[in-house]
Design an enzyme around this catalytic site. Structure first.
Site, short mmCIF file in Angstrom:
data_model
loop_
_atom_site.label_atom_id
_atom_site.label_comp_id
_atom_site.label_asym_id
_atom_site.label_seq_id
_atom_site.Cartn_x
_atom_site.Cartn_y
_atom_site.Cartn_z
N GLU A 1 32.04 24.87 36.89
CA GLU A 1 32.19 23.80 37.21
C GLU A 1 31.87 23.01 35.94
O GLU A 1 32.16 21.36 35.73
CB GLU A 1 30.69 23.17 37.60
CG GLU A 1 30.45 23.68 39.57
CD GLU A 1 30.80 25.50 39.55
OE1 GLU A 1 30.46 26.53 38.32
OE2 GLU A 1 31.82 25.74 40.50
N GLU B 1 35.40 31.02 21.76
CA GLU B 1 35.58 32.10 22.83
C GLU B 1 36.08 31.82 24.50
O GLU B 1 35.59 32.48 25.41
CB GLU B 1 34.17 32.16 23.29
CG GLU B 1 33.30 30.79 24.15
CD GLU B 1 31.55 31.62 24.83
OE1 GLU B 1 31.43 32.55 25.37
OE2 GLU B 1 30.78 30.84 24.34
N SER C 1 20.84 30.05 25.55
CA SER C 1 20.35 30.43 26.88
C SER C 1 18.94 30.57 27.31
O SER C 1 18.68 31.04 26.46
CB SER C 1 20.82 30.75 28.00
OG SER C 1 22.18 30.62 28.27
N GLY D 1 22.18 33.77 20.95
CA GLY D 1 20.78 32.70 21.96
C GLY D 1 20.92 31.62 21.89
O GLY D 1 21.31 30.33 21.09
#
Lengths: 320, 378
Positions: B365, B249, B134, B132
């Site tokens: 980016e 990750e 974004s 949880g």
């Protein structure tokens, strides 16, 4: 890194930037790095050679040190006269051998004109040849000697079997790893000092993102080179040589363009020290097998192994 | 030298051959038949039965302590198992987040009670977690999180909304980053909470992706009441904990193997076509290099170090590779994308889903910004 390798690298880092001539390199022993101690060499391994060739690439050393290492290491029980002249490597051979005599042409031999002896790959047979009867001088895109050697009924000694294109590819991969890392260093230094729009170029996000790509390509090339050397030391790099050369060529394609782009016009001048790296890198893409050659080789290995077999091969080799 | 990736190739792992044989044997017995496209991007493909079988065989929570259901195996053995699962296209999506992220985070920051409550089920492949992070106003700029946890006697009252939550509709618990200090800004005042998704006040709605699939969700919290025991780690330490979590990750084999099933299918169909062989050769070279880089980074992680920049490089190059695999194959394969062969169906599927590869888990980016910082440019 072993103590011996660290010492070799330190010696190379001190010597190579002084633009040493061939005799100075030979005096320091670098051509004999891969020759066994029993035969008077260093008894180094491929990892040692890779470390030294990186330094050669990073210092734009204008001597065929890698070709010499390979040419001296591969012959089985050959005696090389330490006459002070270069041993050269010829991977492109057209000609015939009969009764220990060779007639034919060796193409694109780095520093062929200076060679006292030449190790030539005649369809997998390694021939030891003397200096050429006739030399047609040429040059690489970076201005280094690349000559065509002509022989007519010259003495030829078969000294073993191997694939010089593959060993030459190893040399170019390792040199490329050093040269692209050096180009990255120059690019980072340049954008940190060059001021435009009232600030160093390094503060511009577009420049940061471009250099991140260059750094990643240098990282991929460095890893390919180190992993290739490890495979050679494990005894078989028939898969890793095409893989590393292809990845090196991709890294050069992407990386050189960025190194020049962030430098602007100054990087395109003769006086600025970028081109000794980038011109060599661009030429090395063609040396000892281009993309098409090695992609066909590696693709054939993969298709022969099959989809699941490819993964099994990659992991089995990595687990060695 | 500007060394942002000064890692040597990982040394060979002792016992690797036997472990590979064991996991391949498991896969031969348990890999479910079914649509070929489920072998692509398979860490987003959920199969609860497969996860349960994998857990029962001891391949989830491999490095966790035995007392929490783990198996106390070396980290690089876990890496070996993961790469074998992904290379075979195994449907590991149901348990992937719990094994990779949530479990390790609980071991690092969680309370004894939290570990006992969640880890055994996670290791068994029966208790699934989701991330949880974004929100509608916080994507790449994660510090913009606004969902809040308000302290009440004995617990917390949670209000807000999470978005792009993969697998929330299958998960049992969410590890949520919430603003626990009213009026705080950016990375300050954030805390992590592990919230059971059957708690009253939680609404999970699907967000259907462009292929028509349901992976994403939006998750609403309306006066959701949780106990003090839901707080993970120290109150206000959420930003530091999340940053550590993200590093776990980024460098794994899932960052370059998402399109592997397509390359496998192409190799099996290539025959003596020289153009296809050349493309296979090019892609194989990148595959080999990326594996070396990912493995070298895993070895550094296993040594207790935090290879932030190396992990960003692996993910950026890996995502670029797994996106170009379908593009380069499309460019040389003479095939109608409406065709019915596994090869064409994998190609059509990956052309659709691959744009997400460089978005999830840190955009291209953001990663390049991390690499640029490693170069000293920012």
């Amino acid at each position: 890194m072993s103590e011996m390798r660290a010492q070799l690298v330190a010696t190379a880092e001190a010597l190579f930037p002084t633009a040493p001539d061939w005799l100075a390199l030979a005096d320091a022993g670098f051509p004999f790095l891969l020759v066994s101690e029993r035969q008077g060499g260093f008894g180094g391994d491929w990892g040692d050679a890779e470390a030294i060739l990186r330094v050669a690439g990073a210092t734009a050393l204008a001597q065929p040190i890698g070709e010499a290492m390979v040419a001296l290491a591969l012959p089985e029980n050959a005696r090389w006269p330490h006459d002070g002249r270069l041993p050269a490597l010829a991977a492109q051979v057209e000609g015939v051998v009969s009764a220990d005599r060779f007639t034919g042409v060796l193409a694109a031999v780095p520093w062929g004109r200076a060679a006292g002896q030449v190790l030539a790959d005649c369809n997998g047979r390694l021939l030891l040849l003397p200096a050429a009867d006739h030399v047609a001088e040429g040059s690489s895109p970076a201005g280094e000697p690349r000559d065509t050697l002509h022989y007519a009924d010259a003495p030829a000694q078969c000294v073993g079997h191997g694939e010089l294109k593959a060993m030459g590819a190893f040399v170019r991969v390792a040199q490329s790893a050093g040269a692209l890392a050096a180009a990255l260093d120059l690019a980072v230094a340049h954008v940190n000092t060059r001021v435009q729009f009232g600030k160093p170029l390094a503060r511009l996000q577009a420049v940061q993102q471009a250099l991140a790509v260059l750094a990643s390509e240098a990282a991929a090339l460095g890893m390919a080179s180190a992993a290739l050397a490890r495979a050679l030391d494990a005894g078989d790099a028939s898969f890793e040589i095409p893989a590393a050369k292809l990845r090196a060529n991709l890294a050069i394609t992407r990386g050189v363009a960025i190194a020049h782009q962030v430098h602007g016009a100054i990087g395109f001048t003769r006086d600025y020290p970028l081109h000794p790296f980038t011109r060599r890198l661009m030429g090395w893409r063609s040396d000892f097998g281009n993309d098409a050659f090695w992609a066909d080789r590696l693709g054939t290995l993969a298709v022969t192994a099959g989809g699941a077999g490819l993964w099994a091969d990659i992991t089995r080799r990595g687990d060695r | 030298m500007t060394a942002v990736f000064a890692l040597p190739p990982a040394p060979p792992l002792a016992g690797a051959a036997a472990l590979r044989a064991a996991i391949r044997g498991f896969l031969a017995a348990h890999l479910p038949p079914g649509d070929a496209t489920r072998r692509a991007n398979s860490w987003s493909v959920a199969d609860a039965d497969f996860s349960r079988a994998l857990g029962a065989a001891g391949y989830i929570g491999m490095v966790w302590p035995r007392e929490y259901g783990g198996h106390e195996r070396p980290a690089l053995e876990r890496y070996l198992v993961l790469e074998e699962l992904l290379a075979a296209g195994a449907p590991v999506g149901a348990h992937w987040i719990a094994d990779r992220q949530t479990g390790p985070l609980l071991l690092r920051y969680g309370t004894e009670a939290q570990r006992r409550k969640y880890l055994p089920g996670m290791a068994a492949g029966t208790l699934f977690a989701c991330i949880g992070l974004s929100e509608p106003g916080a994507g790449s700029d994660l510090a913009g999180v606004r969902s809040r946890a308000e302290k009440i006697p004995g617990g917390w009252r949670i209000n807000g909304q999470k978005l792009w939550t993969s697998g929330a509709h299958r998960a049992h618990a969410m590890l949520a980053l919430l603003r626990s200090e009213a009026g705080s800004e950016r990375g300050a005042g954030l805390s992590q909470f592990l919230i059971d998704l059957d708690t009253p006040g939680i609404t999970i709605r699907p967000v259907i992706d462009l292929t028509g699939a349901h992976d994403f969700n939006e998750v609403f919290f309306d006066d959701v009441l949780v106990g003090d025991e839901a707080l993970v780690g120290a109150e206000g330490n959420g930003w530091a904990q999340v940053t550590a979590e993200l590093a776990l990750e980024r460098s794994g084999p899932e960052r370059y193997l998402s399109s592997h099933a397509l390359l496998v299918a192409l190799i099996d169909a290539a025959g003596d076509n020289p153009v296809l062989r050349a493309t296979i050769g090019q892609l194989t070279a990148e595959l080999w290099t990326l594996r070396q880089m990912s493995l070298a980074t895993a070895a550094k992680l296993a040594g207790g170090e935090d290879p932030v920049v190396e992990a960003a490089i692996v993910k950026d190059l890996g995502n670029d590779f797994e996106q170009r695999v379908p593009q380069l194959i499309q460019a040389v394969l003479d095939a109608d994308l409406d065709g019915s062969t596994d090869l064409v169906r994998l190609l059509a599927h990956l052309l659709q889903v691959s744009p997400s590869f460089s978005l999830r888990g840190g955009t291209r980016e953001i990663l390049r910004g991390i690499i640029a910082r490693g170069l000293g440019l920012r």
